[in-house]
Every structure is written in structure tokens, then in C-alpha cells.
Design a protein around this motif. Structure first.
Motif, PDB file in Angstrom:
ATOM      1  N   VAL A  29      51.934  43.580  42.735  1.00  0.00           N
ATOM      2  CA  VAL A  29      51.554  42.185  42.532  1.00  0.00           C
ATOM      3  C   VAL A  29      52.574  41.606  41.581  1.00  0.00           C
ATOM      4  O   VAL A  29      52.628  41.985  40.423  1.00  0.00           O
ATOM      5  CB  VAL A  29      50.128  42.064  41.954  1.00  0.00           C
ATOM      6  CG1 VAL A  29      49.825  40.613  41.626  1.00  0.00           C
ATOM      7  CG2 VAL A  29      49.103  42.602  42.940  1.00  0.00           C
ATOM      8  N   LYS A  80      54.428  43.813  38.955  1.00  0.00           N
ATOM      9  CA  LYS A  80      53.610  44.971  38.572  1.00  0.00           C
ATOM     10  C   LYS A  80      53.358  45.901  39.758  1.00  0.00           C
ATOM     11  O   LYS A  80      52.886  45.495  40.805  1.00  0.00           O
ATOM     12  CB  LYS A  80      52.278  44.461  38.024  1.00  0.00           C
ATOM     13  CG  LYS A  80      51.442  45.546  37.374  1.00  0.00           C
ATOM     14  CD  LYS A  80      50.209  44.914  36.731  1.00  0.00           C
ATOM     15  CE  LYS A  80      49.155  45.951  36.443  1.00  0.00           C
ATOM     16  NZ  LYS A  80      49.599  47.025  35.567  1.00  0.00           N
ATOM     17  N   ILE A  94      51.183  48.539  41.401  1.00  0.00           N
ATOM     18  CA  ILE A  94      49.797  48.996  41.286  1.00  0.00           C
ATOM     19  C   ILE A  94      49.615  50.331  41.996  1.00  0.00           C
ATOM     20  O   ILE A  94      48.946  51.232  41.485  1.00  0.00           O
ATOM     21  CB  ILE A  94      48.835  47.929  41.838  1.00  0.00           C
ATOM     22  CG1 ILE A  94      48.898  46.696  40.933  1.00  0.00           C
ATOM     23  CG2 ILE A  94      47.407  48.459  41.905  1.00  0.00           C
ATOM     24  CD1 ILE A  94      48.064  45.550  41.391  1.00  0.00           C
ATOM     25  N   PRO A 128      42.259  57.961  35.315  1.00  0.00           N
ATOM     26  CA  PRO A 128      41.841  57.063  34.231  1.00  0.00           C
ATOM     27  C   PRO A 128      41.783  55.605  34.706  1.00  0.00           C
ATOM     28  O   PRO A 128      42.300  55.282  35.767  1.00  0.00           O
ATOM     29  CB  PRO A 128      42.921  57.255  33.161  1.00  0.00           C
ATOM     30  CG  PRO A 128      44.081  57.878  33.852  1.00  0.00           C
ATOM     31  CD  PRO A 128      43.548  58.614  35.025  1.00  0.00           C
ATOM     32  N   ALA A 129      41.151  54.760  33.913  1.00  0.00           N
ATOM     33  CA  ALA A 129      41.031  53.341  34.269  1.00  0.00           C
ATOM     34  C   ALA A 129      42.417  52.742  34.450  1.00  0.00           C
ATOM     35  O   ALA A 129      43.348  53.077  33.711  1.00  0.00           O
ATOM     36  CB  ALA A 129      40.269  52.600  33.194  1.00  0.00           C
ATOM     37  N   GLY A 130      42.544  51.912  35.438  1.00  0.00           N
ATOM     38  CA  GLY A 130      43.813  51.224  35.662  1.00  0.00           C
ATOM     39  C   GLY A 130      44.806  52.015  36.486  1.00  0.00           C
ATOM     40  O   GLY A 130      45.958  51.638  36.619  1.00  0.00           O
ATOM     41  N   SER A 131      44.361  53.137  37.070  1.00  0.00           N
ATOM     42  CA  SER A 131      45.325  53.950  37.805  1.00  0.00           C
ATOM     43  C   SER A 131      45.422  53.552  39.279  1.00  0.00           C
ATOM     44  O   SER A 131      46.196  54.139  40.023  1.00  0.00           O
ATOM     45  CB  SER A 131      44.979  55.431  37.660  1.00  0.00           C
ATOM     46  OG  SER A 131      43.643  55.656  38.006  1.00  0.00           O
ATOM     47  N   GLY A 132      44.633  52.560  39.693  1.00  0.00           N
ATOM     48  CA  GLY A 132      44.786  52.051  41.049  1.00  0.00           C
ATOM     49  C   GLY A 132      43.748  52.534  42.037  1.00  0.00           C
ATOM     50  O   GLY A 132      43.869  52.288  43.240  1.00  0.00           O
ATOM     51  N   LYS A 133      42.696  53.187  41.559  1.00  0.00           N
ATOM     52  CA  LYS A 133      41.677  53.733  42.457  1.00  0.00           C
ATOM     53  C   LYS A 133      40.955  52.629  43.229  1.00  0.00           C
ATOM     54  O   LYS A 133      40.849  52.667  44.453  1.00  0.00           O
ATOM     55  CB  LYS A 133      40.650  54.561  41.654  1.00  0.00           C
ATOM     56  CG  LYS A 133      41.281  55.606  40.754  1.00  0.00           C
ATOM     57  CD  LYS A 133      40.245  56.411  39.994  1.00  0.00           C
ATOM     58  CE  LYS A 133      39.405  55.616  39.031  1.00  0.00           C
ATOM     59  NZ  LYS A 133      40.140  55.079  37.866  1.00  0.00           N
ATOM     60  N   THR A 134      40.483  51.633  42.469  1.00  0.00           N
ATOM     61  CA  THR A 134      39.769  50.531  43.118  1.00  0.00           C
ATOM     62  C   THR A 134      40.689  49.796  44.091  1.00  0.00           C
ATOM     63  O   THR A 134      40.297  49.455  45.206  1.00  0.00           O
ATOM     64  CB  THR A 134      39.233  49.548  42.065  1.00  0.00           C
ATOM     65  OG1 THR A 134      38.351  50.256  41.193  1.00  0.00           O
ATOM     66  CG2 THR A 134      38.504  48.389  42.706  1.00  0.00           C
ATOM     67  N   SER A 135      41.917  49.566  43.650  1.00  0.00           N
ATOM     68  CA  SER A 135      42.858  48.850  44.517  1.00  0.00           C
ATOM     69  C   SER A 135      43.050  49.588  45.831  1.00  0.00           C
ATOM     70  O   SER A 135      43.119  48.961  46.896  1.00  0.00           O
ATOM     71  CB  SER A 135      44.201  48.687  43.809  1.00  0.00           C
ATOM     72  OG  SER A 135      44.022  48.057  42.564  1.00  0.00           O
ATOM     73  N   PHE A 177      41.568  43.542  49.204  1.00  0.00           N
ATOM     74  CA  PHE A 177      42.453  43.273  48.076  1.00  0.00           C
ATOM     75  C   PHE A 177      43.140  41.941  48.292  1.00  0.00           C
ATOM     76  O   PHE A 177      43.725  41.692  49.326  1.00  0.00           O
ATOM     77  CB  PHE A 177      43.508  44.376  47.910  1.00  0.00           C
ATOM     78  CG  PHE A 177      44.210  44.301  46.584  1.00  0.00           C
ATOM     79  CD1 PHE A 177      43.759  45.058  45.517  1.00  0.00           C
ATOM     80  CD2 PHE A 177      45.284  43.444  46.393  1.00  0.00           C
ATOM     81  CE1 PHE A 177      44.373  44.966  44.279  1.00  0.00           C
ATOM     82  CE2 PHE A 177      45.897  43.344  45.148  1.00  0.00           C
ATOM     83  CZ  PHE A 177      45.442  44.118  44.093  1.00  0.00           C
ATOM     84  N   ARG A 178      43.014  41.087  47.300  1.00  0.00           N
ATOM     85  CA  ARG A 178      43.632  39.773  47.390  1.00  0.00           C
ATOM     86  C   ARG A 178      44.248  39.440  46.059  1.00  0.00           C
ATOM     87  O   ARG A 178      43.607  39.580  45.033  1.00  0.00           O
ATOM     88  CB  ARG A 178      42.561  38.702  47.614  1.00  0.00           C
ATOM     89  CG  ARG A 178      42.296  38.366  49.031  1.00  0.00           C
ATOM     90  CD  ARG A 178      40.990  37.586  49.062  1.00  0.00           C
ATOM     91  NE  ARG A 178      40.727  37.178  50.419  1.00  0.00           N
ATOM     92  CZ  ARG A 178      41.112  36.003  50.904  1.00  0.00           C
ATOM     93  NH1 ARG A 178      41.736  35.130  50.145  1.00  0.00           N
ATOM     94  NH2 ARG A 178      40.856  35.689  52.157  1.00  0.00           N
ATOM     95  N   ALA A 179      45.462  39.003  46.077  1.00  0.00           N
ATOM     96  CA  ALA A 179      46.070  38.519  44.847  1.00  0.00           C
ATOM     97  C   ALA A 179      47.266  37.685  45.237  1.00  0.00           C
ATOM     98  O   ALA A 179      47.908  37.944  46.257  1.00  0.00           O
ATOM     99  CB  ALA A 179      46.508  39.683  43.967  1.00  0.00           C
TER     100      ALA A 179
HETATM  101  N1  LIG Z   1      44.040  41.306  41.980  1.00  0.00           N
HETATM  102  C1  LIG Z   1      44.887  41.882  41.110  1.00  0.00           C
HETATM  103  N2  LIG Z   1      45.985  41.210  40.682  1.00  0.00           N
HETATM  104  C2  LIG Z   1      46.835  41.766  39.800  1.00  0.00           C
HETATM  105  N3  LIG Z   1      46.693  42.992  39.279  1.00  0.00           N
HETATM  106  C3  LIG Z   1      45.635  43.718  39.657  1.00  0.00           C
HETATM  107  C4  LIG Z   1      44.669  43.206  40.587  1.00  0.00           C
HETATM  108  N4  LIG Z   1      43.712  44.135  40.773  1.00  0.00           N
HETATM  109  C5  LIG Z   1      44.048  45.175  39.994  1.00  0.00           C
HETATM  110  N5  LIG Z   1      45.205  44.940  39.327  1.00  0.00           N
HETATM  111  C6  LIG Z   1      45.895  45.853  38.405  1.00  0.00           C
HETATM  112  O1  LIG Z   1      46.133  47.064  39.065  1.00  0.00           O
HETATM  113  C7  LIG Z   1      45.963  48.155  38.212  1.00  0.00           C
HETATM  114  C8  LIG Z   1      45.006  49.141  38.834  1.00  0.00           C
HETATM  115  O2  LIG Z   1      43.707  48.566  38.838  1.00  0.00           O
HETATM  116  P1  LIG Z   1      42.464  49.256  39.547  1.00  0.00           P
HETATM  117  O3  LIG Z   1      42.822  49.519  40.955  1.00  0.00           O
HETATM  118  O4  LIG Z   1      41.279  48.421  39.296  1.00  0.00           O
HETATM  119  O5  LIG Z   1      42.373  50.618  38.748  1.00  0.00           O
HETATM  120  P2  LIG Z   1      41.143  51.623  38.612  1.00  0.00           P
HETATM  121  O6  LIG Z   1      40.127  51.279  39.611  1.00  0.00           O
HETATM  122  O7  LIG Z   1      41.781  52.956  38.808  1.00  0.00           O
HETATM  123  O8  LIG Z   1      40.651  51.463  37.210  1.00  0.00           O
HETATM  124  C9  LIG Z   1      45.467  47.595  36.884  1.00  0.00           C
HETATM  125  O9  LIG Z   1      46.542  47.586  35.989  1.00  0.00           O
HETATM  126  C10 LIG Z   1      45.015  46.213  37.226  1.00  0.00           C
HETATM  127  O10 LIG Z   1      45.250  45.357  36.138  1.00  0.00           O
END
Ligand SMILES: Nc1ncnc2c1ncn2[C@@H]1O[C@H](COP(=O)(O)OP(=O)(O)O)[C@@H](O)[C@H]1O
Ligand SMILES: [Mg+2]
Lengths: 253, 288
Positions: A17, A20, A22, A41-48, A57-59
Motif C-alpha cells: 500500500v 509500505k 504488507i 505478531p500483530a502487524g505481520s500481515g495475517k489479517t491482510s 482488502f481495500r486501500a
Molecule cells: N487498508 C490498509 N491500508 C494500509 N495499511 C494497512 C491496511 N491494512 C493493514 N495495513 C498494514 O499492514 C500491516 C499488516 O496488518 P495486518 O494484516 O492487520 O496484520 P495482523 O493481522 O498480522 O496483525 C500493518 O502494518 C497494517 O498497518
């Protein structure tokens, strides 16, 4: 489809994005009849990653590379129709989001918006979902009460039941027990073990013990990279990577 | 500077802000006190019933009944809500759920500009364009309840939109994602999930919009016709509580002047009730 069919296949999937990164060149396979755990850990991209799979996923300014096959279709393209995809690939989130209606209405919401009105079909789907999420016994005699009256653990199982009522092929769960007590967590884990008999399940959790308990194979994500993937028993006993070992042992951070 | 000095300075700054905060509260108190001191004796003298429930307002003959104006203010507020509410709500939904960031960047400042236009300009536009339109196509004098409702409906848009946009934005994306992941389209998600979740904020927005409508004076004087009777149709001219005060304060004296202050008391209760309802709904949102 036979057992062990690959239902999700990521080939060099990268997600950026803006500047950055991801996700960075993710390669993995997820099969039917297994629980695939994703930890990190948090922020490692699992949810994404999960959101890419069901195309939510939208951004602004996002850029994708590689290919992500879900049930045989590459879902990274622009021309994917998300609605039918999401009916086959359901997602359950960390905070249970019950819709402001009755338990029954929650369960059949997904079917109703598809235009299914037949009472018998709806009832059957609701019951199937509730049984799959091991919630049937607890709520069978109050299906028409507001869903928000349920406890947190029950609400989360209702979300799973609601997803299952759609008979999806794949169930994505994003930290489904992060806000729940141990007993509710246990019930949900039991439900998942049942569900894998007919479905593919992807379970994201930042609780490594949970991944060890319930997953068959797993992956470790760190800062957008896939560090290691393999059979859970192997990853937890003889990890190939030092980073995985550190994370599992809690020497991280 | 020593630590003690810094601490003393902090204390001083804190005190100054406290005084400032209390002075605004104090001025509200003074205003209320002043209105009540000026108005209450008159109500006492004429009697609450003859003041509130009589439609006869002729100060020179000693009649001070404001019932017609209460009814007019009531209808004009409801009417403004009927025009401004749905329009404002749809606008907010569009802005939050369906428009791109670029479009929002154009529309939002434009709406804020709408709030900055002086009310006399709205009144003027109403007189010049809307009044003849209503007169020619619908009949009546044109200066009417309906005209006032339309203009006020536009005037409350910024209030309604800015607060309901805030409450829609505050709906966690997790709700939308949950609905999407069940296969709902954007519109299905909006009307079945998002609106429901933002309900209390939207009601707050509408109620505050009503507060704005009931208090508006200048524009209404210019387009309402100011007749002293209960409107029987939307095309009848009306006089609202605020118009009454503004129209007569220039020459009122004695009991008449007090009666205008007493009208102010009634308005005060009107607005306070609306604000209380709005706060109630706003608080419910926080609790959830
Ligand atoms: N829509 C988005 N736009 C920009 N950055 C995003 C978006 N969604 C997630 N991120 C970034 O992507 C990284 C991974 O996020 P995320 O997938 O939520 O991690 P996790 O689920 O592992 O905690 C984070 O640094 C987050 O800030
Ligand atoms: Mg996450």
C-alpha cells in the motif's frame, strides 16, 4: 472434490500500500479437510492475507503481485466478482459482529440476501449452522430472541454458525477467540475440529498454543514475510528457522 | 526552571482554563436568569393558561396568547425535518458509503460553506425565488408554512449531515466486513447493518437539526408571512415564536416587553428539551 485437494494456493503473493510492504512473496498451499494455522505478531500481515482470500482488502494505492488461487480462480485480478466468492469463502472476525436482529435472522441473513425465501430451507440451514458451531443445544428454544443478548462466546459461535449456514467451502477465522474466556475458546476449538471434516479452515491466531492445539499444518508470518510453513507437529518441535523457534518460545519482541 | 516551578505553572494554567470554562457556563446561567426574571412576572400576572393556550395576541388590548405561534413553530420544525432529514441523511450515506475520497474532499467543504451563509441570504433567496414559485403553482400568498419548511430544511442540512456523517464514520468497519463476508452488497450492508448501528447518532443529528430550525429567525420572518393565526394548511402564512420576538421587540414596552421575554422562556424550554433528547441518544451510543 476429494480430500487433500488444494483449495487455496498462494504463489509469490505480494501486497503493497503506497510505499509500505504488507505481504512479501508469500507461497503456501491450504487443503481441504485441514485446519491451517497462521501465527505471527500483530502487524505481520495475517489479517491482510485473509482479506485477500475473500477479496475484501481495500486501500487507496494498493498494489498486488503474484497469483492467489482460491477454489481454482485467481482472486487478485480486478475483474473478480466478490459476492459469489464470499459465499464460498466465509470469514469470521476477532470481535463477534452479530447483526442487530434475532438469532434466527442472523443465521439466515446470508441466505435471504441471496433471495432464498423458502421457510423450510432457511430453517434447515439455521439448524445445520448452529449444530456445526456446537450452539444448537444452547439456543434451540430461543431462536427468535435478539442475538445481542447472547454471551460473547455464544455470539462468536453464532458468527461461525452464520457462516456455516451458507455452506461455504472455506472458513476463514481471524483470531476468533482473542476476546473470549477459556471455556468458550475450548468450545470453538471443538467446533472447528468437527468442521474440518467437510471444509477447509484457515485459523489466524496470535496464540501459538492454540495453533499447536488445533491446526494440522501452520505458517509463521513475520513483518509480511512467510518465515516457515509445514506440519504443525514439525514446526513446533523441530522448526527449521531460528525466528520460528524464538517466536514459539516467546523470546520475541 | 525547577520542577516546583513547572508544577506551579501547570497549576496556574489549569486554573485559567477552569475559569474560562466556568465563565461560559456562567454566561449561560446569566442569560437564563435574565430571561426568567424579565418574563416570569408577566406569566404570573396573565396566567400560564391564558399565555400558553390562548390564540389571541394583541398587546395593545392586553391579550398575550401565544398558542398560534407555538403551533406554528412546532409545524415549521417538523416540516423542516421532513425536507432536511431525508435529504441530509441520503447525502451522508452517499458521502460515507458510496463516494471516493476525492469526491468527499469536494463535497464536505461545500456543505460547510452552506452553514456559513448568513440566514438573511436564505431568506432573500426564498422571497425572490421560492415564494413566487409556491404562490403561482400551489396558490396562497406564497409567504407560508411550506416555504419556510423548505428553506429551513436546506438550512439544517449542514447540522444534520455533519453529525450523521460522523456517526456513520464511527461505525466500525468490522460491521461492514461482517456483512460483506456473508455476501451482502454495499447497499444491503448500508441499510441493514450500518444505518442500524449508527441509529442513535443519526437521531441525534435530526434532533439537533430540529433545534436549529426552531431557533431560526431572520429567514423565517422574511418568508413566513407572519400572520397571527393557527395555520390550517401548509400554504397559510405563519408567525413563529422567534419571529414574534424579533418583530415586536423594537417598540414593545411594559407588559408587552415582558411577554416577549416570556416567549423566550417557552423557546428556551423547546430548545432545551430537544438538546436533552439529543444528549440522551448520544449517550446511548457511547454506552453501546
Ligand atoms: N487498508 C490498509 N491500508 C494500509 N495499511 C494497512 C491496511 N491494512 C493493514 N495495513 C498494514 O499492514 C500491516 C499488516 O496488518 P495486518 O494484516 O492487520 O496484520 P495482523 O493481522 O498480522 O496483525 C500493518 O502494518 C497494517 O498497518
Ligand atoms: Mg489481524
Amino acid at each position: 472434490m476429494s480430500a487433500k485437494t488444494v483449495v487455496i494456493e498462494a504463489r509469490d503473493v505480494s501486497l503493497r500500500v503506497g510505499e509500505k510492504k504488507i505481504l512479501e512473496r508469500i507461497n503456501l498451499e491450504i487443503r481441504r479437510n485441514e485446519i491451517f494455522g497462521i501465527m505471527g505478531p500483530a502487524g505481520s500481515g495475517k489479517t491482510s492475507f485473509l482479506k485477500l482470500v475473500n477479496h475484501t482488502f481495500r486501500a487507496a494505492g494498493m498494489a498486488l503481485e503474484g497469483a492467489l488461487y482460491v477454489l481454482g480462480e485467481d482472486v487478485l485480478g480486478e475483474d473478480v466478482n466478490p459476492t459469489p466468492l464470499r459465499r464460498k469463502v466465509s470469514m469470521v472476525f476477532a470481535t463477534p459482529v452479530v447483526l442487530p436482529m434475532s438469532i434466527f435472522e442472523n443465521l439466515v441473513y446470508g441466505l435471504k440476501i441471496q433471495g432464498i425465501r423458502d421457510k423450510h430451507t432457511l430453517r434447515e440451514a439455521a439448524e445445520r449452522g448452529l449444530k456445526a458451531a456446537i450452539l444448537w443445544e444452547e439456543v434451540r428454544d430461543r431462536l427468535h430472541k435478539p442475538a445481542q443478548k447472547l454471551s460473547g462466546g455464544q455470539q462468536q459461535r453464532l458468527c461461525i454458525a452464520r457462516a456455516m449456514a451458507l455452506s461455504p467451502e472455506i472458513l476463514l477465522l481471524d483470531e476468533p477467540t482473542s476476546g473470549l474466556d477459556p471455556i468458550s475458546t475450548f468450545r470453538i476449538e471443538e467446533a472447528l475440529k468437527e468442521l474440518k471434516r467437510h471444509h477447509a479452515i484457515v485459523l489466524v491466531s496470535n496464540n501459538t498454543k492454540q495453533i499447536a492445539r488445533v491446526s494440522d499444518r501452520c505458517a509463521f508470518f513475520l513483518m509480511g514475510e512467510l518465515i516457515e510453513t509445514g506440519k504443525t507437529a514439525q514446526v513446533f518441535t523441530v522448526p527449521k528457522e531460528k525466528k520460528t523457534d524464538d517466536y514459539i518460545a516467546g523470546r520475541f519482541g | 526552571m525547577s520542577a516546583a516551578d513547572i508544577k506551579r505553572k501547570e497549576k496556574l494554567i489549569q486554573r485559567i482554563f477552569l475559569v474560562v470554562a466556568f465563565s461560559s457556563l456562567f454566561s449561560l446561567f446569566l442569560i437564563a436568569l435574565f430571561i426568567f426574571v424579565e418574563g416570569l412576572p408577566m406569566i404570573w400576572k396573565v396566567g400560564l393558561k391564558d399565555f400558553l393556550l390562548s390564540t389571541r395576541w394583541s398587546p395593545t388590548k392586553g391579550h398575550f396568547g401565544i398558542f398560534a405561534m407555538i403551533v406554528s413553530s412546532f409545524w415549521v420544525t417538523i416540516g423542516a425535518l421532513l425536507f432536511g432529514g431525508p435529504l441530509g441523511l441520503m447525502c451522508s450515506i452517499f458521502l460515507v458509503e458510496f463516494s471516493s475520497a476525492r469526491m468527499r474532499a469536494v463535497i464536505k467543504p461545500a456543505l460547510e460553506l452552506l452553514a456559513g451563509i448568513p440566514s438573511v441570504v436564505y431568506g432573500f433567496l426564498g422571497v425572490v425565488y421560492l415564494v413566487p414559485l409556491v404562490r403561482d403553482y400551489l396558490g396562497g400568498p406564497g409567504l407560508s408554512l411550506l416555504t419556510s419548511c423548505i428553506i429551513l430544511g436546506i438550512m439544517i442540512l449542514p447540522t444534520v449531515i455533519s453529525i450523521s456523517v460522523d456517526s456513520l464514520v464511527a461505525v466500525p468497519d468490522s460491521y461492514r466486513e461482517a456483512a460483506f463476508s456473508l455476501g451482502a452488497t454495499r447497499w444491503q450492508t448500508t441499510h441493514m447493518v450500518t444505518l442500524h448501528a449508527a441509529k442513535s447518532g443519526i437521531i441525534t443529528a435530526l434532533v439537533l437539526g430540529m433545534g436549529r430550525a426552531v431557533g431560526e429567525t431572520m429567514a423565517v420572518i422574511m418568508i413566513a408571512g407572519n400572520a397571527l393565526k393557527i395555520p390550517l394548511s401548509p400554504l397559510d402564512p405563519i408567525r413563529t415564536l422567534t419571529s414574534n420576538i424579533a418583530l415586536e421587540m423594537g417598540y414593545a414596552s411594559g407588559l408587552h416587553r415582558q411577554a416577549l421575554f416570556a416567549t423566550g422562556i417557552v423557546l428556551f424550554f423547546f430548545v432545551m428539551a430537544l438538546n436533552m433528547i439529543a444528549t440522551l441518544f448520544a449517550r446511548r451510543k457511547v454506552l453501546k
